[in-house]
Scaffold this motif. Structure first.
Motif, PDB file in Angstrom:
ATOM      1  N   TRP A   1       2.742  -1.111   6.468  1.00 51.71           N
ATOM      2  CA  TRP A   1       2.189  -0.393   5.313  1.00 51.71           C
ATOM      3  C   TRP A   1       1.223   0.698   5.769  1.00 51.71           C
ATOM      4  O   TRP A   1       1.217   1.803   5.216  1.00 51.71           O
TER       5      TRP A   1
ATOM      6  N   MET B   1       3.230   3.898   4.687  1.00 50.92           N
ATOM      7  CA  MET B   1       2.816   4.261   3.336  1.00 50.92           C
ATOM      8  C   MET B   1       1.539   5.099   3.319  1.00 50.92           C
ATOM      9  O   MET B   1       1.534   6.219   2.803  1.00 50.92           O
TER      10      MET B   1
ATOM     11  N   TRP C   1       0.172   9.145   1.442  1.00 50.47           N
ATOM     12  CA  TRP C   1      -0.861   9.365   0.440  1.00 50.47           C
ATOM     13  C   TRP C   1      -1.926  10.323   0.964  1.00 50.47           C
ATOM     14  O   TRP C   1      -2.320  11.266   0.282  1.00 50.47           O
TER      15      TRP C   1
ATOM     16  N   GLU D   1      -2.860  14.084  -0.506  1.00 44.95           N
ATOM     17  CA  GLU D   1      -4.213  14.406  -0.949  1.00 44.95           C
ATOM     18  C   GLU D   1      -4.761  15.606  -0.173  1.00 44.95           C
ATOM     19  O   GLU D   1      -5.422  16.488  -0.743  1.00 44.95           O
TER      20      GLU D   1
ATOM     21  N   ARG E   1      -3.098  18.672  -1.502  1.00 42.10           N
ATOM     22  CA  ARG E   1      -3.655  19.018  -2.810  1.00 42.10           C
ATOM     23  C   ARG E   1      -4.937  19.830  -2.634  1.00 42.10           C
ATOM     24  O   ARG E   1      -5.147  20.849  -3.306  1.00 42.10           O
TER      25      ARG E   1
ATOM     26  N   VAL F   1       7.952   3.635  -2.015  1.00 44.47           N
ATOM     27  CA  VAL F   1       6.630   4.034  -2.512  1.00 44.47           C
ATOM     28  C   VAL F   1       6.345   5.489  -2.144  1.00 44.47           C
ATOM     29  O   VAL F   1       5.882   6.275  -2.982  1.00 44.47           O
TER      30      VAL F   1
ATOM     31  N   LEU G   1       8.053   7.922  -4.417  1.00 41.66           N
ATOM     32  CA  LEU G   1       7.409   8.051  -5.730  1.00 41.66           C
ATOM     33  C   LEU G   1       6.181   8.944  -5.650  1.00 41.66           C
ATOM     34  O   LEU G   1       5.937   9.777  -6.527  1.00 41.66           O
ATOM     35  N   MET G   2       5.391   8.771  -4.603  1.00 41.06           N
ATOM     36  CA  MET G   2       4.192   9.596  -4.428  1.00 41.06           C
ATOM     37  C   MET G   2       4.575  11.059  -4.236  1.00 41.06           C
ATOM     38  O   MET G   2       4.001  11.957  -4.855  1.00 41.06           O
TER      39      MET G   2
ATOM     40  N   ASP H   1       5.863  12.588  -7.483  1.00 34.89           N
ATOM     41  CA  ASP H   1       4.844  12.901  -8.485  1.00 34.89           C
ATOM     42  C   ASP H   1       4.024  14.126  -8.081  1.00 34.89           C
ATOM     43  O   ASP H   1       3.745  14.992  -8.920  1.00 34.89           O
ATOM     44  N   ALA H   2       3.661  14.204  -6.809  1.00 31.76           N
ATOM     45  CA  ALA H   2       2.901  15.376  -6.342  1.00 31.76           C
ATOM     46  C   ALA H   2       3.741  16.648  -6.508  1.00 31.76           C
ATOM     47  O   ALA H   2       3.217  17.716  -6.843  1.00 31.76           O
TER      48      ALA H   2
ATOM     49  N   ARG I   1       6.120  17.127  -8.773  1.00 34.35           N
ATOM     50  CA  ARG I   1       6.172  17.412 -10.206  1.00 34.35           C
ATOM     51  C   ARG I   1       4.888  18.108 -10.657  1.00 34.35           C
ATOM     52  O   ARG I   1       4.914  19.048 -11.458  1.00 34.35           O
ATOM     53  N   LYS I   2       3.756  17.674 -10.085  1.00 33.72           N
ATOM     54  CA  LYS I   2       2.480  18.295 -10.432  1.00 33.72           C
ATOM     55  C   LYS I   2       2.350  19.683  -9.793  1.00 33.72           C
ATOM     56  O   LYS I   2       1.551  20.490 -10.262  1.00 33.72           O
TER      57      LYS I   2
ATOM     58  N   TRP J   1       1.750  20.853  -6.304  1.00 34.34           N
ATOM     59  CA  TRP J   1       1.060  21.348  -5.107  1.00 34.34           C
ATOM     60  C   TRP J   1       1.826  21.113  -3.820  1.00 34.34           C
ATOM     61  O   TRP J   1       1.409  21.545  -2.767  1.00 34.34           O
TER      62      TRP J   1
ATOM     63  N   TYR K   1      -5.212  13.428 -12.499  1.00 36.88           N
ATOM     64  CA  TYR K   1      -4.338  12.872 -11.471  1.00 36.88           C
ATOM     65  C   TYR K   1      -5.059  11.865 -10.583  1.00 36.88           C
ATOM     66  O   TYR K   1      -4.592  10.736 -10.376  1.00 36.88           O
TER      67      TYR K   1
ATOM     68  N   TRP L   1      -4.298   7.697 -10.228  1.00 34.46           N
ATOM     69  CA  TRP L   1      -3.860   6.980  -9.026  1.00 34.46           C
ATOM     70  C   TRP L   1      -4.924   5.986  -8.566  1.00 34.46           C
ATOM     71  O   TRP L   1      -4.615   4.868  -8.140  1.00 34.46           O
TER      72      TRP L   1
ATOM     73  N   TRP M   1      -3.099  -2.503  -4.590  1.00 34.17           N
ATOM     74  CA  TRP M   1      -3.059  -2.686  -3.137  1.00 34.17           C
ATOM     75  C   TRP M   1      -4.231  -3.531  -2.671  1.00 34.17           C
ATOM     76  O   TRP M   1      -4.061  -4.472  -1.876  1.00 34.17           O
TER      77      TRP M   1
ATOM     78  N   PRO N   1      10.490   8.204 -12.412  1.00 33.39           N
ATOM     79  CA  PRO N   1       9.476   8.516 -13.425  1.00 33.39           C
ATOM     80  C   PRO N   1       9.183  10.004 -13.510  1.00 33.39           C
ATOM     81  O   PRO N   1       9.256  10.718 -12.509  1.00 33.39           O
TER      82      PRO N   1
ATOM     83  N   SER O   1       2.857  10.753 -14.084  1.00 34.55           N
ATOM     84  CA  SER O   1       2.077  10.086 -13.042  1.00 34.55           C
ATOM     85  C   SER O   1       1.920   8.605 -13.365  1.00 34.55           C
ATOM     86  O   SER O   1       2.021   7.739 -12.489  1.00 34.55           O
TER      87      SER O   1
ATOM     88  N   ALA P   1       4.956   6.781 -12.317  1.00 40.03           N
ATOM     89  CA  ALA P   1       5.041   6.689 -10.855  1.00 40.03           C
ATOM     90  C   ALA P   1       4.078   5.622 -10.336  1.00 40.03           C
ATOM     91  O   ALA P   1       4.420   4.833  -9.445  1.00 40.03           O
TER      92      ALA P   1
ATOM     93  N   VAL Q   1       5.092   2.240  -8.270  1.00 37.25           N
ATOM     94  CA  VAL Q   1       4.549   1.934  -6.941  1.00 37.25           C
ATOM     95  C   VAL Q   1       3.972   0.515  -6.926  1.00 37.25           C
ATOM     96  O   VAL Q   1       4.227  -0.265  -5.997  1.00 37.25           O
TER      97      VAL Q   1
ATOM     98  N   LEU R   1       6.594  -2.115  -6.584  1.00 36.94           N
ATOM     99  CA  LEU R   1       7.132  -2.242  -5.229  1.00 36.94           C
ATOM    100  C   LEU R   1       6.182  -3.032  -4.335  1.00 36.94           C
ATOM    101  O   LEU R   1       6.612  -3.868  -3.533  1.00 36.94           O
TER     102      LEU R   1
END
Lengths: 324, 324
Positions: free
Chosen positions: A91, A95, A99, A103, A106, A155, A158-159, A162-163, A165-166, A168, B87, B91, B99, B145, B148, B151, B155, B158
């Protein structure tokens, strides 16, 4: 100048990708700055700025993103067998860095006043799927992974989705088939034997087959995998219509069919070098993997794989075969 | 004594759940210790140990898990509209605590020598799905999805699924329909109007309808939602066969049909109180939501919802209607 970052750039696919970029450039640009990040690199590796970095360490991805790469190939990963044995490491490596990367991107995006929107190509895997399976898995099939590796990849998808779709990042997750024939030494992937049973006998060496001959699986060559990455980097992502995870094309074949193809390529002596030694741990993992796909969307979007397993062996002989 | 933890225990569903537990117990046990964790609680709230806690703050979930609850209902969440607008908050609240919870439970599990394996019931949502949709969404449909919130829920599913497979929790994710009719004040959920257009007119007050009458959606009552939670807490999870996320049953109906049911319950005067005021932001979010399901697995496993929307209105009148 196009700035390219490859995490896992010291690995097998990362090196092949870097070698390709060195010769052909990317997205029509031949002037590249390629940064390869990994925990280690082969001697005499492919061209690129080698950066020794462990993506699992907090701060690594932010540091790598700080240079505002235009294209990021996020390949770094602990393989399936290791992720299953070491839950925390899996993880932390498979994973958390995604993330942190998103970030960091972003922050870069906001600092640029919204100008900076890098392409992120993520190597996901067909391990995001778990049984029971239909005969052929379509593009609308649920992700119910039965391994930690598969869950981690799902996972990340999905992250990244979503980023994207938003807005950045402009991301795409490509679900790779098992890549075969891998050159070099076996790694700790549970799928390693798919390469071993071809590679070792071609070199006159014994290979262990830990599963039944009837096991069916979905594979493509390293050359095809690099092709997927390059195609994903240059794809018009508006064509994805918001679904940024794609099942890649490949070949569905049984271990028996693979061994038959080995026989056609290298004769009966090679075939005799495959030694059956069932491994319950590996059989258990492999039994949870998908066997066949109908990757309609990816094919429509121009992703291409091999026609048959004989071609996969030919590609190995052309690209990677070294007499030991 | 059965120890129960409810995150989001101060919220509408959390309070109804706590009230039920106070009267009926759980899983055949009437001696419970119920801890309700939330950022705030209603005056004169349901029975339980009220713990003021923000799950988004690092350390909160570990602290809550330290008491080794036997059953954890993880309901705490930022709603869809807020997760879309903020956002980072989305999250941080909807993903990170899951988690942290699972890591804390792993530690407790290991410290117990493998004895401690709590049941974790997670309220996921049909927002894990994104279009294009089939007419009815089956149990094998992909999670793509388009918010957000969706999503984040996907997550968490999962993560919970993988931890359950590894064996230190026994988890189940229930994908709730939009819960309707919610009592009390509107919240910031984009779906809030589904309750408002019934609740406000029943009280002789005007309600705003921000979408078209033709919008079709999948709903169930708060009573049904609490029933899902209780059923999930007591389910033999071996029956899930490794797929621990379930689409809950509900009713598929259009806004027009809901307003017709309102008319049957409260007359034409009530219907006239629904004021059309299209809101592009809400229309956009709602347009990405699923409209109808075929929740075969959940029904086979004994989850039950209402038969029609008239019944949903009757349940509101029985359980929650207060003359203002």
């Amino acid at each position: 100048m196009l700035k390219v970052l490859v995490t896992g750039g010291g690995g097998m696919i990362g090196q092949k990708l870097a070698a390709h970029l060195g010769v052909h450039g990317l997205n029509g640009s031949s002037v590249l700055q390629v940064t390869l990040a990994d925990i280690g690199f082969p001697d005499d590796g492919a061209p690129g700025i080698e950066t020794v970095a462990n993506v699992a360490e907090t701060g690594t991805m932010s540091r790598l993103a700080a240079g505002c790469p235009d294209v990021i190939f996020h390949l770094a990963s602990v393989v399936s067998g290791e992720a299953e044995q070491d839950y925390a490491k899996g993880w932390d490596t498979n994973m958390s860095p995604m993330w942190e990367l998103l970030e960091a991107l972003r922050e870069r995006h906001e600092a640029s006043g919204g100008e900076y929107v890098p392409r992120v190509v993520f190597t996901s895997s067909i391990a995001v799927f778990g049984g029971p399976f239909p005969d052929r898995i379509g593009d609308g099939f649920l992700t119910a992974p039965q391994t930690s590796y598969g869950a981690q990849k799902a996972v990340c998808e999905l992250m990244l989705g979503d980023a994207s779709r938003k807005g950045w990042v402009d991301g795409i997750s490509i679900r790779l088939p098992t890549v075969c024939v891998r050159p070099g030494k076996p790694n700790r992937a549970a799928s390693g034997f798919f390469s071993g049973i071809i590679r070792e006998p071609l070199n006159g060496e014994e290979a262990v087959l830990p599963v039944e001959d009837t096991v069916r699986h979905w594979v493509s060559s390293p050359r095809a995998a690099v092709g997927f990455l390059l195609h994903a980097a240059n794809l018009d992502t508006s064509r994805l219509e918001g679904r940024r995870s794609l099942n890649m094309p490949g070949i569905s074949c049984t271990v028996a069919e693979q061994i038959e193809a080995l026989g056609r390529a290298a004769g009966a002596d090679a075939v005799r070098l495959v030694r059956r030694e069932p491994d319950p741990e590996i059989m258990k993992i492999v039994s949870t993997w998908p066997r066949d796909f109908e990757p309609t969307r990816a094919i429509k979007l121009g992703f291409r794989a091999e026609r048959d397993f004989d071609q996969i062996i030919r590609i190995y002989l052309e690209d990677d075969y070294v007499i030991r």
